[in-house]
Design a protein around this motif. Structure first.
Motif, PDB file in Angstrom:
ATOM      1  N   SER A 133       0.792  -0.942  -0.349  1.00 49.58           N
ATOM      2  CA  SER A 133      -0.301   0.052  -0.269  1.00 49.58           C
ATOM      3  C   SER A 133       0.680   1.217  -0.231  1.00 49.58           C
ATOM      4  O   SER A 133       1.053   2.131  -0.378  1.00 49.58           O
ATOM      5  CB  SER A 133      -1.134  -0.096   1.510  1.00 49.58           C
ATOM      6  N   GLN A 134       1.929   1.127   0.671  1.00 44.27           N
ATOM      7  CA  GLN A 134       3.146   2.083   0.556  1.00 44.27           C
ATOM      8  C   GLN A 134       3.443   2.382  -0.118  1.00 44.27           C
ATOM      9  O   GLN A 134       3.808   3.300  -1.255  1.00 44.27           O
ATOM     10  CB  GLN A 134       3.887   1.967   2.111  1.00 44.27           C
ATOM     11  N   GLN A 137       0.826   4.306  -2.546  1.00 47.90           N
ATOM     12  CA  GLN A 137       1.067   5.689  -2.215  1.00 47.90           C
ATOM     13  C   GLN A 137       2.179   5.972  -2.898  1.00 47.90           C
ATOM     14  O   GLN A 137       2.124   7.456  -3.345  1.00 47.90           O
ATOM     15  CB  GLN A 137       0.561   6.079  -1.010  1.00 47.90           C
ATOM     16  N   ASP A 141       1.992   9.522  -5.358  1.00 48.39           N
ATOM     17  CA  ASP A 141       2.036  10.776  -5.107  1.00 48.39           C
ATOM     18  C   ASP A 141       2.874  11.217  -6.653  1.00 48.39           C
ATOM     19  O   ASP A 141       3.307  12.868  -6.743  1.00 48.39           O
ATOM     20  CB  ASP A 141       3.150  10.574  -4.585  1.00 48.39           C
ATOM     21  N   ASN A 189      -4.508   7.709  -1.763  1.00 47.24           N
ATOM     22  CA  ASN A 189      -4.234   7.882  -0.305  1.00 47.24           C
ATOM     23  C   ASN A 189      -5.139   7.912   0.883  1.00 47.24           C
ATOM     24  O   ASN A 189      -4.505   7.546   1.702  1.00 47.24           O
ATOM     25  CB  ASN A 189      -3.007   8.530  -0.349  1.00 47.24           C
ATOM     26  N   GLU A 193      -4.547   5.097   4.100  1.00 49.16           N
ATOM     27  CA  GLU A 193      -3.388   5.000   5.184  1.00 49.16           C
ATOM     28  C   GLU A 193      -4.939   4.874   5.557  1.00 49.16           C
ATOM     29  O   GLU A 193      -4.672   4.207   7.438  1.00 49.16           O
ATOM     30  CB  GLU A 193      -3.220   6.744   4.823  1.00 49.16           C
TER      31      GLU A 193
END
Length: 272
Positions: A133-134, A137, A141, A189, A193
């Motif tokens: 998931s990060q 993200q 971005d 995003n 989170e």
């Protein structure tokens, strides 16, 4: 398309299809929307079910919610919608992120759920799933839909699907390159989170309604072993594995997915 309002002014998008019968509540995966299920709706309405599709906050045609929030915020939104539509019970079909929401709903409001389908999901966000998931993200971005697609999709579809569906994937990249705009990526995003601290492993035994678990044999994000752990903790559960499918089992093997869901519904939805 219809809307209902939460938090005084925030609009949530939903669709209710079908004339009569038990209500299947579709709970989206994190990258999905109500539009993602267009091809599924007639399969269920033609079998005498109603289908309720909902876009979570920050998803699809629902309003943005530019504040920090946790995944359980969606449960209250769903209950408010059910009350507005005068639906006493529904049958959630939750995919990935939507499966997490379905389990939270089953724990807090068990009386509102007749039975449930949980596909490609987990009862705890693992370090690997959080890392994936990060990574998404970081890709989001970049504010570039085409790059996001290229970086995210290998986690979603299986290697088997990539081998046999190159033309489909290329066409999806072209379609989504423009859809995944800066607004979509920013909203994604926040949704990502919201689930980072999700962990209900110690509460699974509270889920007592009939549950069908659908796992993808080649799913690396929510692997079969994690689905088995959920099945072991829910007394009235059954686990089915879809062979040669990854995290997007409902798309990779759509006919097989619909067949097992309809089988579960036939056994549980119209009883009592």
């Amino acid at each position: 398309m219809a809307e209902f309002v939460v938090d005084d002014s925030l609009k949530i998008n939903y669709h209710l299809d079908g004339e009569s019968g038990p209500v299947i509540l579709i709970l989206n995966g994190i990258m999905m929307s109500t539009a993602s299920w267009a091809d599924f709706v007639p399969v269920y309405t033609e079998n005498n079910y109603r289908v309720l599709r909902v876009d979570f906050r920050d998803q699809g045609l629902s309003d943005s919610y530019p504040e920090d929030y946790r995944i359980d915020i969606h449960v209250e939104d769903i209950i408010k919608l059910m009350d507005q539509l005068e639906l006493e019970q529904v049958i959630p079909v939750g995919i990935s992120y939507g499966g997490m929401v379905a389990m939270l709903m089953a724990i807090k409001y068990p009386e509102r759920i007749k039975s449930m389908v949980l596909a490609n999901t987990v009862s705890r966000v693992t370090p690997y799933l959080k890392a994936a998931s990060q990574a998404w993200q970081e890709a989001a971005d970049l504010k570039d839909g085409r790059k996001f697609f290229k970086l995210a999709m290998p986690f979603i579809y299986s290697d088997y699907f990539y081998k046999h569906n190159q033309e489909f994937l290329a066409s999806r990249e072209e379609i989504l390159a423009d859809v995944l705009d800066e607004k979509w990526l920013t909203r994604f995003n926040r949704l990502a989170e919201s689930s980072y601290d999700f962990d209900i492993e110690n509460q699974l035994a509270k889920i007592e309604m009939p549950v069908l678990l659908v796992a993808g044999e080649r799913d690396i994000l929510t692997p079969l072993e994690k689905m088995k752990e959920i099945a072991d903790e829910i007394a009235d559960s059954r686990l089915i594995t879809i062979n040669d499918a990854g995290h997007a089992s409902c798309y990779e093997k759509m006919d097989e997915f619909n067949t097992v869901v309809l089988g579960h519904l036939a056994l549980t939805a119209k009883n009592n």
